[in-house]
Every structure is written in structure tokens, then in C-alpha cells.
Design an enzyme around this catalytic site. Structure first.
Site, PDB file in Angstrom:
ATOM      1  N   SER A 158     -25.340  58.623  -7.958  1.00 24.07           N
ATOM      2  CA  SER A 158     -26.629  58.232  -8.528  1.00 24.07           C
ATOM      3  C   SER A 158     -26.699  56.763  -8.935  1.00 24.07           C
ATOM      4  O   SER A 158     -27.791  56.211  -9.037  1.00 24.07           O
ATOM      5  CB  SER A 158     -26.944  59.108  -9.751  1.00 24.07           C
ATOM      6  OG  SER A 158     -27.085  60.461  -9.380  1.00 24.07           O
ATOM      7  N   GLN A 159     -25.559  56.143  -9.209  1.00 26.40           N
ATOM      8  CA  GLN A 159     -25.574  54.753  -9.648  1.00 26.40           C
ATOM      9  C   GLN A 159     -25.863  53.823  -8.475  1.00 26.40           C
ATOM     10  O   GLN A 159     -25.321  54.051  -7.379  1.00 26.40           O
ATOM     11  CB  GLN A 159     -24.228  54.383 -10.272  1.00 26.40           C
ATOM     12  CG  GLN A 159     -24.231  53.051 -10.990  1.00 26.40           C
ATOM     13  CD  GLN A 159     -22.858  52.659 -11.515  1.00 26.40           C
ATOM     14  OE1 GLN A 159     -21.847  52.933 -10.891  1.00 26.40           O
ATOM     15  NE2 GLN A 159     -22.813  52.016 -12.665  1.00 26.40           N
ATOM     16  N   GLY A 286     -14.126  53.866  -5.108  1.00 28.00           N
ATOM     17  CA  GLY A 286     -12.838  54.345  -5.597  1.00 28.00           C
ATOM     18  C   GLY A 286     -13.029  55.493  -6.570  1.00 28.00           C
ATOM     19  O   GLY A 286     -12.332  56.506  -6.507  1.00 28.00           O
ATOM     20  N   GLY A 287     -13.968  55.326  -7.477  1.00 31.82           N
ATOM     21  CA  GLY A 287     -14.255  56.366  -8.456  1.00 31.82           C
ATOM     22  C   GLY A 287     -15.627  56.153  -9.047  1.00 31.82           C
ATOM     23  O   GLY A 287     -16.204  55.069  -8.952  1.00 31.82           O
ATOM     24  N   GLU A 289     -17.591  57.193 -12.767  1.00 31.87           N
ATOM     25  CA  GLU A 289     -17.223  57.616 -14.121  1.00 31.87           C
ATOM     26  C   GLU A 289     -18.103  58.708 -14.696  1.00 31.87           C
ATOM     27  O   GLU A 289     -18.276  58.786 -15.929  1.00 31.87           O
ATOM     28  CB  GLU A 289     -17.258  56.407 -15.045  1.00 31.87           C
ATOM     29  CG  GLU A 289     -18.639  55.740 -15.210  1.00 31.87           C
ATOM     30  CD  GLU A 289     -18.939  54.641 -14.223  1.00 31.87           C
ATOM     31  OE1 GLU A 289     -19.836  53.817 -14.494  1.00 31.87           O
ATOM     32  OE2 GLU A 289     -18.273  54.587 -13.166  1.00 31.87           O
ATOM     33  N   ASN A 290     -18.656  59.576 -13.873  1.00 32.96           N
ATOM     34  CA  ASN A 290     -19.532  60.630 -14.383  1.00 32.96           C
ATOM     35  C   ASN A 290     -18.866  61.348 -15.558  1.00 32.96           C
ATOM     36  O   ASN A 290     -17.759  61.856 -15.430  1.00 32.96           O
ATOM     37  CB  ASN A 290     -19.847  61.618 -13.271  1.00 32.96           C
ATOM     38  CG  ASN A 290     -20.480  60.926 -12.078  1.00 32.96           C
ATOM     39  OD1 ASN A 290     -21.414  60.144 -12.210  1.00 32.96           O
ATOM     40  ND2 ASN A 290     -19.950  61.183 -10.896  1.00 32.96           N
ATOM     41  N   GLU A 314     -11.718  54.698 -14.709  1.00 34.07           N
ATOM     42  CA  GLU A 314     -12.791  55.683 -14.891  1.00 34.07           C
ATOM     43  C   GLU A 314     -12.721  56.321 -16.277  1.00 34.07           C
ATOM     44  O   GLU A 314     -13.753  56.603 -16.890  1.00 34.07           O
ATOM     45  CB  GLU A 314     -12.726  56.742 -13.794  1.00 34.07           C
ATOM     46  CG  GLU A 314     -12.749  56.202 -12.372  1.00 34.07           C
ATOM     47  CD  GLU A 314     -13.833  55.175 -12.111  1.00 34.07           C
ATOM     48  OE1 GLU A 314     -14.908  55.242 -12.739  1.00 34.07           O
ATOM     49  OE2 GLU A 314     -13.609  54.283 -11.274  1.00 34.07           O
ATOM     50  N   HIS A 317     -14.253  54.143 -18.964  1.00 37.46           N
ATOM     51  CA  HIS A 317     -15.715  54.216 -19.031  1.00 37.46           C
ATOM     52  C   HIS A 317     -16.191  55.223 -20.079  1.00 37.46           C
ATOM     53  O   HIS A 317     -17.353  55.167 -20.506  1.00 37.46           O
ATOM     54  CB  HIS A 317     -16.280  54.608 -17.667  1.00 37.46           C
ATOM     55  CG  HIS A 317     -16.610  53.443 -16.792  1.00 37.46           C
ATOM     56  ND1 HIS A 317     -17.534  52.486 -17.140  1.00 37.46           N
ATOM     57  CD2 HIS A 317     -16.143  53.084 -15.564  1.00 37.46           C
ATOM     58  CE1 HIS A 317     -17.640  51.601 -16.173  1.00 37.46           C
ATOM     59  NE2 HIS A 317     -16.800  51.923 -15.204  1.00 37.46           N
ATOM     60  N   TYR A 399     -17.084  42.663 -13.309  1.00 41.99           N
ATOM     61  CA  TYR A 399     -15.809  43.321 -13.571  1.00 41.99           C
ATOM     62  C   TYR A 399     -14.778  42.339 -14.140  1.00 41.99           C
ATOM     63  O   TYR A 399     -14.323  42.497 -15.280  1.00 41.99           O
ATOM     64  CB  TYR A 399     -15.239  43.928 -12.281  1.00 41.99           C
ATOM     65  CG  TYR A 399     -15.959  45.145 -11.781  1.00 41.99           C
ATOM     66  CD1 TYR A 399     -15.435  46.415 -11.965  1.00 41.99           C
ATOM     67  CD2 TYR A 399     -17.163  45.035 -11.082  1.00 41.99           C
ATOM     68  CE1 TYR A 399     -16.085  47.546 -11.484  1.00 41.99           C
ATOM     69  CE2 TYR A 399     -17.824  46.155 -10.602  1.00 41.99           C
ATOM     70  CZ  TYR A 399     -17.274  47.410 -10.807  1.00 41.99           C
ATOM     71  OH  TYR A 399     -17.931  48.525 -10.341  1.00 41.99           O
ATOM     72  N   ARG A 569     -14.454  54.833   2.159  1.00 46.62           N
ATOM     73  CA  ARG A 569     -14.497  54.001   0.955  1.00 46.62           C
ATOM     74  C   ARG A 569     -14.803  52.556   1.343  1.00 46.62           C
ATOM     75  O   ARG A 569     -14.044  51.908   2.066  1.00 46.62           O
ATOM     76  CB  ARG A 569     -13.166  54.100   0.223  1.00 46.62           C
ATOM     77  CG  ARG A 569     -13.122  53.368  -1.104  1.00 46.62           C
ATOM     78  CD  ARG A 569     -11.751  53.531  -1.740  1.00 46.62           C
ATOM     79  NE  ARG A 569     -11.628  52.723  -2.939  1.00 46.62           N
ATOM     80  CZ  ARG A 569     -10.486  52.523  -3.599  1.00 46.62           C
ATOM     81  NH1 ARG A 569      -9.371  53.121  -3.166  1.00 46.62           N
ATOM     82  NH2 ARG A 569     -10.447  51.761  -4.658  1.00 46.62           N
ATOM     83  N   LYS A 571     -14.676  49.651  -0.029  1.00 51.26           N
ATOM     84  CA  LYS A 571     -13.688  48.618  -0.325  1.00 51.26           C
ATOM     85  C   LYS A 571     -12.638  48.533   0.778  1.00 51.26           C
ATOM     86  O   LYS A 571     -12.089  47.448   1.036  1.00 51.26           O
ATOM     87  CB  LYS A 571     -13.014  48.934  -1.657  1.00 51.26           C
ATOM     88  CG  LYS A 571     -11.825  48.042  -1.986  1.00 51.26           C
ATOM     89  CD  LYS A 571     -11.051  48.563  -3.185  1.00 51.26           C
ATOM     90  CE  LYS A 571      -9.755  47.774  -3.363  1.00 51.26           C
ATOM     91  NZ  LYS A 571      -8.938  48.291  -4.481  1.00 51.26           N
TER      92      LYS A 571
END
Length: 619
Positions: A158-159, A286-287, A289-290, A314, A317, A399, A569, A571
Site C-alpha cells: 500500500s505504501q 526488501g521488507g 513494516e506493516n 522493519e 519502524h 534513509y 526485488r 533493489k
């Protein structure tokens, strides 16, 4: 490109009860990326009732909101993207009654503005809708695209503003809301969300889930698949397909210890549980943070726990980002700069200063790369996004530059003073969304003014609003990398490497700093001695494969192909496609591989890599 509508000012007034506390929050933010009018009507609680339709690649059902009015307003404004709205209803006189709505023409970035007539008395509104198969926030995988090959898989991302593609919602991080959900699925599958997921092995055709802590919309997450569960501790478990669940649980066994050390530094973990979901390899990040359930790429299950810093990130977060959130996407550094700082402190507390310093130095090198290529205006932490999609802000600036700003403050004020400030900061803004100006005011009152003459507000403004890095910014280095470089020189002269104690970070530094004039003989020798072409470590393989493209090392070409076909991914794959696109022959080959891989890539991965491989006018 059409410009955004006029910037709207969002004012969210909320009184929320969390864990027995009443939180009163006033958030003022300018959000160019949402149609929501939170200063008029906001939505503090959501009830979802959705059916997962794999055959049509759709979610269909209802979203019901509690309505909170802050002005004399009779309209609720929501964000949507490619949603079909069937009808809208109000809860009036103890029954649902249909109410008019309008769906504006699509905006190329923001989607469609949904305006619902809510009158002046109804406290609930319900929207009947369905998603499009092409929803940007959902990926649908066929059984053949999963490890088990028997069942399909679906997950969300969603982000930053993709929640509106699967929920009609006020899609701004200035909003905080709780939610309950009923998710109806095929009975062989398990549904999980950023919520209180059950740990039982039983499968059902309907799952009842709840998120009692208020979160921003971009943290609402869902996944449905053939998932097993394995506990690591009484607070931590792993959800994954069966092929990887034991490996992931072993890989992340230090997660409970990470929670303990972070609580000792920055206050209690306030989300009850911290579980981890291993997604299919197509997950573009990579991840994510939900809260309560971080979504993690399988590419960090390396077999040696060397990539656990991603789990630390994560988890961090849970304090910086989920607990205290950026109020708009130009404030992203408030999420990611703080999280990168806390991540590094977690790694230092558990694995020692040497490893933490290596990771800090690697991040600094990545930042320098971005500083060389980004437009000067894009090196500002409190970035002006202008007419761009907020996805464009995801560089190393929020970051690592944000992280170095906090390292700078720590060095100036001392760790004990700065840790106490951070702990108070997380308490002061817990379960709130804040702007850069709010942070600056808090910093001035609670750190700068309390310790006069150490850091000026002018210096703070240079960090936050200035381009590039200040001249006195920290410039992290690592003694470990100096030792790697000495060994490299020995090896290039025919000697042997002493790699028994090397971590992934040392291998990456070694490969990434090999001289570009390295001979084909030495490349073959390196591969023969250390089997880099067949490495199971996705990060090491990525670095080696990128070098193989540059040096035209053909023995790695088949592995490069299988790597691009099996990993989504961004990255890891985008830099490889970018390197391949530099020459006509490699570009032709890369396009052929991409067309084969495309259906297994997330929509975000598709858009990024198609921009690399297909210029305007290309077929």
C-alpha cells in the site's frame, strides 16, 4: 503532464483510546497526494468485508467507516484508484439507506476523487465496491508462480499511495485509523493482515481480524496464500510457505532479542505481537513494516543470518514510522531516517560496533552514489515533490542522509542525552503523524534549548532543507573494509583470501571494489575458488552478476538469466537491467528475459524496469 490540484491543508483532530490511554492528536500537514479533507470529515475506524476472488483477480465487498465531523460539512471525500463503486449507504434510523456519490475523472497520479453525501447526522457510511485486476497495490500470483505450485497467492503493497487501489480511503499518512476485517477466501488458504493474526494451523473460508492501534492507511496490508506458521517466541512467529518456513524461523531467531534491546533504549513495544511474513520472490522490496506483521522478501533468508539488519530495520519502524509517522510524503525522512538510525543501534547492541560500523559505512557509500546522480533539489530531506508521484522520493536521501543527521546530533550532544531525547520523542508523538515543522519545534524545545550552544537551528535547517551534505557531516568508514582492501591487493597478486570470518558486507565491499580492469583469468579464478556464480546469497550473487555484465563474463550469463526470472526485488533486479541496457546486444537479451519474467513481477517492478528497458517510442 497535468499538474496536481491545489495543495489541500489537512487538519486531523482525533481522540483515540489505545491500551487504556486517550490520545489527543492535532496534525496539520500539506499533502499534495490525497483528495481527503480531514479538516472537515475524517474516518477514524474502518470495517472491511472482502471476498478474495482469485479467478477474476479481484477483491469485492464493502468498506464501512465511522464518520467524524470537524466542521459544518455534509460530504466525505475519499481517494480511489481503478475501483468500481457500486453504491454508497448511510446508517440512518437503524438501517442502511442509499446515498448519492460522485466519482471524478481520473487523475494520472492521484486516481479518482470519490465524494459521498453523508448529511449532518449519520455516523457511518458504507461503500460497496470491487478492485480492478490491475490494482497497483495488489499482486496476484498463479499456483505456478509460487513455491508449492498448488495454490495461488495474493499480497498487497500500500505504501505510499496504493491503498486507494484496493480500498476507497482517505489515503494520506496524516490520517490514523483502526480497523476490523472479515476476509473470505478459498478454504485451503490462509488470510493474514497487519492485524491480530491467529497462530492456529486451522484453515477457514473466513478470517476475522482486528487492528486496535491507530495506523496510517499505507500500513493496511493483506496477504492470502498457502501459509504455514511457526513460533520463534511467545511474541514472534513466522508465516510462510512450507518450503522456507523452517529456514526463515532459524534465520530470524534473534528477533525477540532485538525487541528487548530496542525497548531498553527507546521504550515499550506497543503493538502486542511482532510477526513476520515471508512473501514470494516477486515482492518488490526488501521488507515492508506493516505493524504486527512485517512483509519480508525471501532474498534475505541467506542461511547465515548475515542479512538480519533488514529485520532490524522493519522492527525499528515499530517506533519510528509506525508509532510516529510522517504526516505527508515530503516528510518521509521522519520515517526512514529515524528507522535507519534505530536499526543501526539495534545491530550494534546485538552484534557489536564493528558490524554496525560496516553497515553504516555501506549506507554512506550508497548515499554518495545518489548524491552524484540526483538533481540537487532531490538531495533535500524535506523534499518538495512538486508534481511527481511520491514513489519518486524513495532514494537514499531520506534513509541515509536522515540517519547521518541523527548520528550528527548524537555525536554533538552525547549518546546518553540523545537517547533520552529520542525516548521522550517517541512517547510524546506516539500514535500520531507529524510534519517536519512539528519535529523542528520539538527538537528546539527539548534538545537544543536544553543544551544551549551545541547545535544551532541554522545548522538543523542546513541538514533538513539544504542540498547535499553539510561540510561537517559524519563520514563513516570501517576498519573491516580496509582489511578487505588489503586482502584484495594480496589476492590480485596471486595470494589467497582469508574469508572464514567474512560477512555478506565484507564480500559486497570486496566485489564492488574490484578494479574494473580485472582480467578474465582472475574473474574465472575468483569464481572457481569461491563459487560466486552459484552463490545462494542473493546480495552477493547480485554484486557478482552486475560485475559479470560489466566484464562480459559469459560463464555467469545463465545464472544471470535464472536470477532475473526468479527474483522480483527491485533493489536486486533493476541495477542488473540498467547495466544490461548500456549496450545494444545486452539490451536485446535483457528485453527477451524481461518479457519472460514480467508476469511474475510486481506492478511496481514492472514500471521501474520498463522505464529502463523501453525508451519512449520503443516497441
Amino acid at each position: 503532464m497535468r499538474r496536481y490540484r491545489s495543495m489541500s491543508r489537512l487538519l486531523l483532530l482525533s481522540s483515540i483510546v489505545v491500551s487504556g490511554m486517550t490520545l489527543s492528536a492535532t496534525v496539520q500537514a500539506e499533502d499534495q497526494h490525497s483528495f481527503a479533507e480531514l479538516d472537515r470529515v475524517s474516518t477514524p475506524h474502518l470495517e472491511l468485508d472482502l471476498t478474495v476472488n482469485f479467478a477474476e483477480k479481484q477483491l469485492e465487498g464493502t468498506a464501512t467507516y465511522n464518520v467524524s465531523r470537524h466542521a459544518d460539512a455534509d460530504e466525505l471525500v475519499l481517494d480511489t484508484s481503478d475501483l468500481t463503486i457500486h453504491k454508497t449507504e448511510l446508517w440512518l434510523n437503524d438501517k442502511w439507506q442509499e446515498t448519492p456519490f460522485t466519482l471524478a475523472e481520473p487523475h494520472e497520479t492521484l486516481g479518482q476523487k470519490l465524494t459521498i453525501q453523508v448529511g449532518d447526522s449519520s455516523e457511518k457510511v458504507r461503500i460497496h465496491y470491487e478492485t480492478a485486476p490491475t490494482a497497483s497495490g495488489l499482486q496476484w500470483l498463479t499456483p505456478e508462480q509460487t513455491a508449492g505450485k498448488k495454490h495461488p497467492f495474493m499480497f498487497s503493497q500500500s505504501q505510499p499511495i496504493h491503498a486507494r487501489s484496493w480500498i476507497p480511503i482517505q489515503d494520506t499518512p496524516a490520517l490514523r485509523l483502526t480497523y476490523d476485517a472479515t476476509i473470505r477466501t478459498p478454504d485451503q488458504l490462509r488470510a493474514v493482515m497487519s492485524a491480530d493474526n491467529a497462530l492456529t494451523a486451522e484453515r477457514s473460508d473466513a478470517y476475522e481480524l482486528s487492528m486496535p492501534q491507530p495506523i496510517p492507511p499505507y500500513l493496511i496490508a493483506i496477504a492470502v496464500g498457502d501459509l504455514e506458521v511457526k513460533s520463534i517466541s511467545d511474541k514472534v512467529a513466522v508465516f510462510a510457505e512450507s518450503y522456507i518456513i523452517d529456514d526463515a524461523a532459524w534465520e530470524w531467531a534473534d528477533t525477540p532479542k532485538m525487541i528487548e534491546v530496542t525497548e531498553a533504549m527507546y521504550g515499550p513495544y506497543r503493538w502486542d505481537r511482532y510477526d513476520l511474513l515471508v512473501l514470494p520472490p516477486s515482492f518488490p522490496f526488501g521488507g515492508m513494516e506493516n505493524p504486527r506483521l512485517s512483509f519480508i522478501t525471501p532474498t534475505v533468508v541467506s542461511g547465515d543470518r548475515s542479512l538480519i539488519n533488514l529485520i532490524a530495520h522493519e522492527l525499528a519502524h515499530s517506533w519510528s514510522g509506525n508509532l510516529v509517522t510522517n504526516a505527508s510524503w515530503r516528510d518521509l525522512w521522519i520515517n526512514e531516517g529515524f528507522t535507519s538510525y534505530v536499526e543501526n543501534r539495534i545491530m550494534e547492541a546485538i552484534f557489536g560496533k564493528r558490524r554496525a560500523q560496516m553497515e553504516l559505512a555501506l549506507g554512506y557509500q550508497d548515499l554518495l552514489g545518489d548524491l552524484e546522480t540526483l538533481a540537487p533539489a532531490d538531495t533535500v530531506m524535506n523534499i518538495d515533490l512538486g508534481t511527481r508521484h511520491p514513489d519518486d522520493v524513495f532514494s537514499q536521501i531520506p534513509y541515509v542522509k536522515g540517519q547521518l543527521f541523527l548520528v550528527y546530533l548524537e555525536e554533538k550532544f552525547g549518546r546518553d542525552v540523545f537517547d533520552a531525547f529520542l525516548r521522550d520523542y517517541f512517547d510524546a508523538f506516539a500514535f500520531q503523524s507529524i510534519s517536519t515543522e512539528q519535529f523542528k519545534n520539538y527538537l528546539q524545545q527539548n534538545l537544543l534549548a536544553q543544551n544551549p550552544g551545541v547545535v544551532s537551528m541554522e545548522k538543523v535547517d542546513e541538514w533538513i532543507h539544504g542540498e547535499g551534505l553539510p561540510e561537517d557531516a559524519p563520514r563513516p568508514t570501517s576498519d573491516a573494509f580496509e582489511q578487505v582492501e588489503k586482502q584484495m591487493m594480496v589476492w590480485l597478486k596471486g595470494g589467497q583470501l582469508q574469508t572464514t570470518e567474512w560477512t555478506t558486507h565484507e564480500w559486497l565491499h570486496f566485489i564492488n571494489n574490484l578494479p574494473l580492469d580485472i582480467s578474465a583469468v582472475n574473474l574465472a579464478r575468483l569464481d572457481r575458488e569461491y563459487a560466486l556464480t552459484t552463490s545462494d546469497n542473493a546480495e552477493i550473487a547480485h554484486a557478482w552478476l552486475k560485475l559479470s555484465i560489466i566484464k562480459k563474463y559469459e560463464p555467469a550469463r545463465e545464472r544471470l538469466r535464472s536470477y532475473l526470472l526468479s527474483i522480483g526485488r527491485n533493489k536486486l533486479v533493476a541495477p542488473l537491467y540498467r547495466e544490461l541496457a548500456r549496450t545494444p546486444d545486452n539490451l536485446k537479451w535483457a528485453r527477451e528475459v524481461y518479457q519472460e519474467a514480467r508476469s511474475g513481477y510486481h506492478p511496481l517492478t514492472q514500471s521501474v524496469n520498463e522505464a529502463i528497458l523501453y525508451q519512449e517510442g520503443d516497441e
